[in-house]
Design an enzyme around this catalytic site. Structure first.
Site, PDB file in Angstrom:
ATOM      1  N   MET A 198      -5.780  -7.481   8.385  1.00 21.25           N
ATOM      2  CA  MET A 198      -5.017  -6.085   9.874  1.00 21.25           C
ATOM      3  C   MET A 198      -5.231  -5.149   9.842  1.00 21.25           C
ATOM      4  O   MET A 198      -7.141  -5.236   8.962  1.00 21.25           O
ATOM      5  CB  MET A 198      -3.634  -6.160   9.063  1.00 21.25           C
ATOM      6  CG  MET A 198      -2.674  -7.600   9.099  1.00 21.25           C
ATOM      7  SD  MET A 198      -0.979  -7.464   8.634  1.00 21.25           S
ATOM      8  CE  MET A 198      -1.218  -6.633   6.907  1.00 21.25           C
ATOM      9  N   ARG A 238      -3.268  -0.798  -6.594  1.00 20.45           N
ATOM     10  CA  ARG A 238      -2.455  -2.129  -6.755  1.00 20.45           C
ATOM     11  C   ARG A 238      -2.813  -2.992  -7.423  1.00 20.45           C
ATOM     12  O   ARG A 238      -3.716  -2.958  -8.045  1.00 20.45           O
ATOM     13  CB  ARG A 238      -2.442  -2.939  -5.378  1.00 20.45           C
ATOM     14  CG  ARG A 238      -3.765  -3.802  -4.858  1.00 20.45           C
ATOM     15  CD  ARG A 238      -4.096  -4.439  -3.545  1.00 20.45           C
ATOM     16  NE  ARG A 238      -5.929  -4.491  -3.539  1.00 20.45           N
ATOM     17  CZ  ARG A 238      -6.473  -4.509  -2.362  1.00 20.45           C
ATOM     18  NH1 ARG A 238      -5.915  -4.186  -0.591  1.00 20.45           N
ATOM     19  NH2 ARG A 238      -7.318  -4.586  -1.877  1.00 20.45           N
ATOM     20  N   HIS A 263     -15.995  -8.084   1.456  1.00 24.07           N
ATOM     21  CA  HIS A 263     -14.672  -8.704   2.294  1.00 24.07           C
ATOM     22  C   HIS A 263     -15.197  -9.980   1.748  1.00 24.07           C
ATOM     23  O   HIS A 263     -14.074 -10.862   1.575  1.00 24.07           O
ATOM     24  CB  HIS A 263     -15.011  -8.199   3.530  1.00 24.07           C
ATOM     25  CG  HIS A 263     -13.951  -9.679   4.522  1.00 24.07           C
ATOM     26  ND1 HIS A 263     -14.605 -10.422   5.282  1.00 24.07           N
ATOM     27  CD2 HIS A 263     -12.964  -9.404   5.262  1.00 24.07           C
ATOM     28  CE1 HIS A 263     -13.713 -11.578   5.511  1.00 24.07           C
ATOM     29  NE2 HIS A 263     -12.365 -10.068   5.611  1.00 24.07           N
ATOM     30  N   TYR A 279      12.998 -34.071 -15.832  1.00 18.77           N
ATOM     31  CA  TYR A 279      11.796 -34.290 -15.167  1.00 18.77           C
ATOM     32  C   TYR A 279      11.475 -34.433 -14.418  1.00 18.77           C
ATOM     33  O   TYR A 279      11.988 -34.164 -13.302  1.00 18.77           O
ATOM     34  CB  TYR A 279      12.158 -35.289 -15.853  1.00 18.77           C
ATOM     35  CG  TYR A 279      11.622 -37.032 -15.886  1.00 18.77           C
ATOM     36  CD1 TYR A 279      10.927 -37.127 -14.795  1.00 18.77           C
ATOM     37  CD2 TYR A 279      13.361 -37.309 -15.782  1.00 18.77           C
ATOM     38  CE1 TYR A 279      11.479 -38.431 -13.982  1.00 18.77           C
ATOM     39  CE2 TYR A 279      13.599 -38.608 -15.322  1.00 18.77           C
ATOM     40  CZ  TYR A 279      12.674 -39.146 -14.022  1.00 18.77           C
ATOM     41  OH  TYR A 279      12.890 -39.957 -13.709  1.00 18.77           O
ATOM     42  N   SER A 310      15.748 -40.687 -10.006  1.00 19.06           N
ATOM     43  CA  SER A 310      14.791 -40.231  -9.690  1.00 19.06           C
ATOM     44  C   SER A 310      14.833 -39.810  -7.901  1.00 19.06           C
ATOM     45  O   SER A 310      14.865 -40.966  -7.295  1.00 19.06           O
ATOM     46  CB  SER A 310      13.912 -41.058 -10.236  1.00 19.06           C
ATOM     47  OG  SER A 310      12.959 -40.560  -9.722  1.00 19.06           O
ATOM     48  N   CYS A 340      10.237 -38.274  -8.180  1.00 21.01           N
ATOM     49  CA  CYS A 340       8.541 -38.993  -8.494  1.00 21.01           C
ATOM     50  C   CYS A 340       7.878 -37.878  -7.221  1.00 21.01           C
ATOM     51  O   CYS A 340       7.111 -39.353  -7.485  1.00 21.01           O
ATOM     52  CB  CYS A 340       9.204 -40.422  -9.009  1.00 21.01           C
ATOM     53  SG  CYS A 340      10.267 -40.965  -7.879  1.00 21.01           S
ATOM     54  N   GLY A 380      -8.065  -7.186   4.076  1.00 20.34           N
ATOM     55  CA  GLY A 380      -9.039  -7.196   5.982  1.00 20.34           C
ATOM     56  C   GLY A 380      -8.056  -8.528   6.498  1.00 20.34           C
ATOM     57  O   GLY A 380      -9.203  -8.523   7.697  1.00 20.34           O
ATOM     58  N   ARG A 435      -3.547   3.009   8.674  1.00 19.34           N
ATOM     59  CA  ARG A 435      -3.313   1.314   8.089  1.00 19.34           C
ATOM     60  C   ARG A 435      -2.505   0.724   8.341  1.00 19.34           C
ATOM     61  O   ARG A 435      -1.828   0.980   7.639  1.00 19.34           O
ATOM     62  CB  ARG A 435      -4.162   2.155   6.311  1.00 19.34           C
ATOM     63  CG  ARG A 435      -5.450   2.515   5.923  1.00 19.34           C
ATOM     64  CD  ARG A 435      -6.128   2.991   5.052  1.00 19.34           C
ATOM     65  NE  ARG A 435      -7.186   3.775   4.968  1.00 19.34           N
ATOM     66  CZ  ARG A 435      -8.622   3.487   4.880  1.00 19.34           C
ATOM     67  NH1 ARG A 435      -7.886   1.997   4.148  1.00 19.34           N
ATOM     68  NH2 ARG A 435      -9.206   4.324   3.867  1.00 19.34           N
ATOM     69  N   LYS A 471       0.751  -1.356   0.116  1.00 19.67           N
ATOM     70  CA  LYS A 471       0.553   0.171  -0.138  1.00 19.67           C
ATOM     71  C   LYS A 471       0.839   1.483  -0.555  1.00 19.67           C
ATOM     72  O   LYS A 471       0.637   2.134  -0.574  1.00 19.67           O
ATOM     73  CB  LYS A 471      -1.061  -0.265   1.366  1.00 19.67           C
ATOM     74  CG  LYS A 471      -2.137   1.286   1.286  1.00 19.67           C
ATOM     75  CD  LYS A 471      -2.972   0.780   1.941  1.00 19.67           C
ATOM     76  CE  LYS A 471      -3.516  -0.285   2.400  1.00 19.67           C
ATOM     77  NZ  LYS A 471      -4.863  -0.199   3.181  1.00 19.67           N
TER      78      LYS A 471
END
Length: 903
Positions: free
Chosen positions: A102, A335, A451, A878, A790, A858, A100, A91, A22
């Site tokens: 904080m 934002r 909200h 992979y 793997s 894997c 919403g 704020r 912000k």
């Protein structure tokens, strides 16, 4: 000396680490010359110091004084002055958006004296006293930790007493009455009077924002969004401008594109004669932003020009908060906006077409988690449904479940495995635990920027808001709608794409996106039919996924144990099988054969008969799967069961024999022998016992039958003109000699089958699964006997952490996450610092011996977006994951490639 305070003119959008999102964006808008009320930001460093020491840094107050005086000089007013008071908002603003979660306090600087000055300046006694009662209410709840219901109940009681519906219908005298009532609540609840000193108010509010970083709801949100706990929040202190100064004032939230669909246009909510909290709280249903054009054309046109400028500057969908004070437009925040998964894909491709971003940037604007959301089922269009109400579609998807009215009910339902929908008049930050537990959220009040809407979109939860036909009485546990009285015994369905609310259990079907992913673009478009939005979405997903496939370096395979799984994997775009778990083939009616093989004597006919039968079954398994995967690699892991999974239960046997002896019954000698064998082979820790390569060496013939079955199947397919590519993977290897023993045996079998069937099986490769720390740390030695590795990151995580996954995840992991020991389960996302270090070390050591050795992963981490980026970075060839996650892995592998080039 550390600098903690920055004027808005000193920052820019790149300073989010220090100024929070912000603060950095307020600074950026100031830099762009947009109408931003003067103010300053207290940095995240100050918050971290406060959280560490329990008090504000020594120099913070003096820096704040200097910054405040600069604002006062600019505005020509002083904080809380009795004649023409400067008022400020306090704020929160962390690096990552946490809507919403904080705290915010408005109208700081009002007291018994300055409220009279505000009355004179504004010309409205009602406005001034309304602002004062708002300050006491917010300050009491946020700073003094007073139950907010005490204030809201007092407000509701007064409205009922006066016979009015809305706050705006209360008079100035009513507001004076509320101020007195709220002051009394503060005194009764804290034992002290509401603070009259403006600077004390501001300092206390600043500390409250710091404290709010560690509230339960903020911690829950950070865990869900994987936001680090050590970032802290900045505090933004900004000159108050008032949207509640009459009909020429108002406040709103808007988006440069629809955050729900991604479509261009005029999207947002506006409330005349209101402050910003009224919009996001959903207490009053808002007007559409287009209504502002009729009420105030000048401000509307100015706002539209600023929206265009911000979207061009940020090159993305922007979320904007604004206030109009008596016809003067002020920008309070911007934002990069949170959006639904569908909007993310649409906006990314739109911006490419508009030549605002590149295809690589578009790939970086979407995530695997968002693609997963698009694969969720939706309501079956052909099913019979009873529509009972409509609301505003706020976050798409199809959610069905029992009605719940609060956090406790939602969390209890989730614990019991019961799907639920959280139903509220409006949500507030305290409702976050219930929103997390529920399948979806339904509110009677609020708009697309309420909200409930914002948080649900951020979490990927289905949400319908502003369904004002609902009469919700949470205390009584009822919802009255369309002639029905619904309770927690009733099931409802909500459609976050249409806003429709249905009574009963509505069937769901595959989404068209899933149809596209599994059957191709034309099939997806056919299922979408005349739904232009869905056709556009499918085309957007296709464009981005095709680009991901073009740029990714990681190949994507699937974990599959059956022909059906193999076909599904190929449909989703898998390039082979990275893990075929053969122990899964030995369960069910085959389990007794394995039990016989293990418990019978070495060299006995009984064991050999069991082996022969298993070999026939295995050959058929491999034939079917290799045929499906023709021309693609299929990595077959030799049987790797913890031994107890294939032995009779020792406790049951002991009880059976004890009962028989107690009754004086004769015990069968064969059963007694069996008990002795099971006792001998019983393990206290079977996950680290006789399994994997150890079982193959201990039980000669077991691995051999599998290798022979695999080679026989491959030979048969070669003879039929197919091109199988089997790979033999040896599990739980810890030493080079273990692998050598199995390799020598495998090479003999490969050669024998090749000669017997007159086919060339020299392409059959032999490798190892790296799932023990020692294997990773000696990979340079193991590589002498391996064609590939793997990484089995599930067991590697267990052995590195000393966790037994089945025993610990549901027991103490929640406490570990709450305590910040880790932010997310290491079985969900790879622990890069610990387990990841073993993977990196294993890669480097293996390639020091064989630079071209093929390396993959894997474990379940192979389908986790954050883990895929890590695996790409350390140089694996992979990843392998469940079939359903293959599209996600393809997308994230592409994003990882683009991200590495950007860095």
């Amino acid at each position: 000396m550390v600098k903690y305070v920055y004027d808005f003119s000193e920052g820019n959008k790149s300073m989010k680490d220090l100024l929070g999102g912000k603060g950095a964006n307020l600074a950026e808008m100031t830099r762009l010359g947009l109408p931003v009320p003067p103010g300053f930001t207290i940095s995240t460093e100050a918050c971290r110091a406060y959280l560490k020491d329990g008090s504000v840094p020594d120099t913070l107050e003096t820096e704040v004084t200097a910054a405040l005086r600069s604002v006062e000089d600019t505005m020509g007013r002083q904080l809380g002055a009795g004649d023409d008071p400067l008022l400020v908002s306090v704020r929160s603003g962390a690096k990552f958006s946490m809507p919403g979660m904080m705290e915010t306090v408005l109208n700081i600087g009002l007291n018994d004296e300055s409220v009279e000055g505000l009355t004179k300046v504004s010309g409205s006694e009602r406005f001034a006293w309304d602002s004062y009662r708002r300050l006491i209410q917010m300050f009491g709840k946020t700073v003094l930790d007073i139950d907010g219901d005490l204030f809201s109940d007092a407000l509701d009681s007064l409205k009922k007493e006066r016979g009015v519906e809305a706050d705006v219908d209360l008079t100035a005298e009513d507001m004076r009455t509320l101020v007195d009532t709220f002051k009394k609540i503060v005194r009764d609840e804290t034992g002290e009077d509401f603070p009259q000193d403006p600077r004390t108010q501001m300092d206390m509010a600043t500390e409250a924002v710091f404290r709010s970083w560690n509230t339960e709801r903020a911690r829950i949100y950070r865990r869900r969004e994987r936001i680090p706990d050590d970032l802290g929040t900045a505090v933004n202190i900004c000159t108050m401008v008032f949207g509640n100064m009459g009909d020429t004032s108002g406040t709103g939230v808007c988006f440069t594109r629809d955050p729900s669909t991604g479509h261009s246009g005029v999207y947002g909510d506006y409330l005349p004669n209101a402050q910003g909290e009224d919009v996001v709280a959903g207490i009053r249903n808002t007007l559409q932003l287009s209504a502002l054009e009729e009420r105030d054309p000048k401000s509307y046109q100015e706002l539209r020009a600023i929206m265009r400028k911000l979207e061009t500057h940020y090159r993305d969908l922007c979320d904007i908060e604004f206030t109009i004070e008596r016809g003067k437009l002020w920008m309070l925040q911007t934002r990069v906006g949170k959006r639904t998964a569908a909007a993310a894909f649409r906006v990314a491709t739109q911006l490419v077409d508009e030549k605002m971003i590149t295809r690589d940037e578009a790939l970086g604007r979407v995530t695997g988690d968002q693609l997963t959301q698009l694969m969720f089922p939706q309501f079956d269009a052909s099913a019979q449904k009873e529509l009972i109400a409509r609301g505003m579609p706020a976050s798409p998807g199809a959610a069905v479940g029992k009605i719940v009215f609060d956090n406790a009910q939602a969390e209890a339902a989730a614990r019991d495995g019961v799907k639920c929908v959280l139903v509220r008049r409006e949500t507030n930050p305290d409702d976050l635990p219930g929103m997390v537990a529920a399948e979806g959220v339904l509110t009677a009040r609020g708009g697309k920027t309420s909200h409930a809407a914002v948080v649900a979109r951020g979490m990927g939860k289905t949400a319908v808001v502003g369904a004002d036909a609902l009469d919700i009485d949470a205390a009584a546990g009822t919802v009255k709608v369309d002639g029905h009285v619904l309770t927690s015994e009733d099931t409802i369905g909500i459609d976050g794409s249409t806003g429709e609310i249905f009574l009963g259990d509505v069937p769901v079907s595959d989404s068209p996106v899933t149809t596209y992913l599994s059957h191709g673009l034309e099939a997806g478009l056919e299922v979408a039919g005349d739904d232009a939005d869905m056709r556009e979405l499918i085309a957007a997903v296709d464009r981005i996924l095709v680009h991901a496939d073009e740029v990714r370096r990681l190949h994507v395979r699937a974990n599959a144990d059956t022909p059906e799984d193999s076909r599904r994997a190929l449909e989703f775009g898998a390039e082979g099988i990275g893990l075929c778990r053969t122990e899964h083939m030995f369960l069910g009616d085959r389990r007794p054969l394995v039990e016989r093989a293990i418990l019978s004597e070495a060299g006995s006919k009984d064991r050999q008969d069991a082996f022969d039968e298993l070999e026939k079954l295995q050959k058929q398994d491999f034939l079917e799967m290799l045929e499906v995967m023709d021309d693609k690699s299929m990595t077959v892991r030799l049987i790797d069961p913890p031994l107890h999974e294939f032995l009779p239960d020792l406790t049951s046997m002991e009880i059976k024999f004890a009962v028989a002896k107690a009754k004086g019954e004769t015990v069968d000698p064969a059963d007694e022998k069996m008990l002795a064998t099971v006792r001998r082979m019983h393990e206290d820790n079977p996950m680290l016992g006789l399994r994997g390569v150890r079982l193959g060496i201990y039980l000669p013939g077991l691995f051999e039958l599998q290798i022979r079955a695999l080679c026989e199947a491959a030979a048969e397919l070669v003879a039929r003109g197919l091109h199988p590519h089997p790979e033999v993977m040896v599990p739980l290897v810890a030493s080079e000699r273990e692998l050598q023993l199995i390799r020598e045996s495998a090479e003999e079998i490969i050669a024998a089958v090749s000669k017997d069937k007159n086919v060339d099986l020299s392409g059959v490769t032999i490798g190892a699964m790296i799932e023990l720390p020692r294997a990773a740390m000696t990979a340079e030695d193991l590589a002498h006997a391996a064609d590939f590795f793997s990484f089995g990151t599930n067991d590697l995580t267990q052995t590195a952490w000393g966790f037994s996954r089945d025993d610990v995840e549901g027991v103490f992991f929640p406490e570990y996450i709450d305590a910040g020991i880790f932010g997310v389960s290491p079985f969900e996302t790879i622990d890069q610092h610990g387990v990841g270090a073993l993977v990196r070390e294993g890669v480097e050591r293996a390639r020091s011996t064989k630079p071209e050795i093929k390396l993959g992963v894997c474990g379940e981490h192979g389908g986790d977006p954050a883990s895929i980026h890590f695996f790409s970075k350390v140089g694996l060839n992979y990843v392998s994951c469940s079939p359903f996650r293959v599209p996600v892995a393809r997308l994230e592998a592409g994003r990882a490639a683009v991200a590495s080039e950007e860095n």
